[in-house]
Design an enzyme around this catalytic site. Structure first.
Site, PDB file in Angstrom:
ATOM      1  CB  CYS A   1      -0.980  -0.011   1.165  1.00 33.91           C
ATOM      2  SG  CYS A   1      -0.239   0.119   2.815  1.00 33.91           S
TER       3      CYS A   1
ATOM      4  CG  HIS B   1      -4.512  -0.496   3.628  1.00 39.53           C
ATOM      5  ND1 HIS B   1      -3.631  -1.300   2.937  1.00 39.53           N
ATOM      6  CD2 HIS B   1      -5.479  -0.145   2.741  1.00 39.53           C
ATOM      7  CE1 HIS B   1      -4.058  -1.444   1.695  1.00 39.53           C
ATOM      8  NE2 HIS B   1      -5.171  -0.741   1.548  1.00 39.53           N
TER       9      HIS B   1
ATOM     10  CG  HIS C   1      -6.574  -0.134  -1.808  1.00 41.79           C
ATOM     11  ND1 HIS C   1      -6.572  -1.063  -0.807  1.00 41.79           N
ATOM     12  CD2 HIS C   1      -7.681  -0.404  -2.556  1.00 41.79           C
ATOM     13  CE1 HIS C   1      -7.630  -1.863  -0.917  1.00 41.79           C
ATOM     14  NE2 HIS C   1      -8.322  -1.472  -1.972  1.00 41.79           N
TER      15      HIS C   1
END
Length: 249
Positions: free
Chosen positions: A154, A205, A217
């Site tokens: 990420c 994240h 993402h």
């Protein structure tokens, strides 16, 4: 009544090649780096550098950057109209998403500012180009610690996109990036989205907001577009943020 107009006078960095389909090349059977470089009139070292490749092995359907981002011209004031993000909990009920505090008190939370125009002007003007390029990378596999066209995690995905856009950014974790940003009450397309307590406690994240209650993402399998209305992501949502300062290399 929630509309807010932000007037930002900045240099427009024209990442023109990223907006073109010619920026990315999809590897076909029989391709080699040498062949791809020759076809696109660049060097093998160029392709290695732009894609952060550490070895010359490539695979079919892999996407490679084959043109270097360029810095272009100045433009007059840019007007951006923003809207609040609306999350639909049911067909009859809608609520407005607002930033929430991180539950883990050991974390350093990002300062909050409703005046988005004061934050990272140079980074913000790159948003349309970063988002356009991000969408072209859908399907690239997830790789833990990855930050190249071979695979992303990420934070590696965020680093790669901003670096390719010519912004001076270092490779860090999502938790570290969080401390270098400020929360915004009304996000615009291109802002960051942070989540907590996914695979570990605290900020764990991040992605990029692309409008319509969605974000892009590096998911558990590949780069993907996901809805913020998902029960999982609503549960782990922290805030929409923007880098405090990003400069052009």
């Amino acid at each position: 009544m929630f509309k807010k107009v932000l007037i930002v006078t900045v240099l427009l960095i024209s990442f023109a090649s990223s907006a073109s389909a010619n920026t990315l090349y999809e590897v076909k059977k029989g391709d080699t780096l040498s062949k791809i470089a020759k076809l696109n009139k660049v060097t093998i070292n160029d392709i290695r550098s732009w894609n952060k490749l550490t070895k010359d092995s490539i695979y079919i359907k892999q996407k490679l950057v084959v043109k270097k981002p360029t810095v272009a011209t100045k433009t007059p004031a840019k007007v951006v109209t923003t809207k609040p993000v609306v999350v639909s909990n049911s067909p009859k009920e809608k609520t407005v998403v607002t930033p929430v505090q991180v539950k883990d008190t050991s974390l350093i939370t990002a300062p909050f500012s409703g005046e988005a125009s004061n934050l990272s002007a140079k980074g913000q003007v790159m948003y349309p180009l970063i988002v356009d390029f991000a969408k072209r990378l859908e399907g690239i596999p997830y790789v833990y610690g990855g930050y190249s066209m071979s695979g992303f995690d990420c934070s590696g995905f965020i680093y790669f996109l901003h670096a390719q856009a010519g912004l001076d950014i270092t490779r860090q974790s999502s938790e570290s990036y969080f401390t270098q940003t400020s929360a915004v009450s009304i996000p615009v397309v291109g802002d960051l989205v942070f989540f907590q307590n996914t695979y570990k406690q605290g900020i764990s994240h991040m992605g990029i907001y692309i409008g319509d209650n969605k974000f892009i993402h590096a998911g558990s399998k590949s780069v993907e577009v996901t809805s913020l209305e998902s029960s999982y992501w609503k549960e782990h949502f922290v805030s929409f943020n923007r880098f405090n300062a990003l400069t052009v290399k």
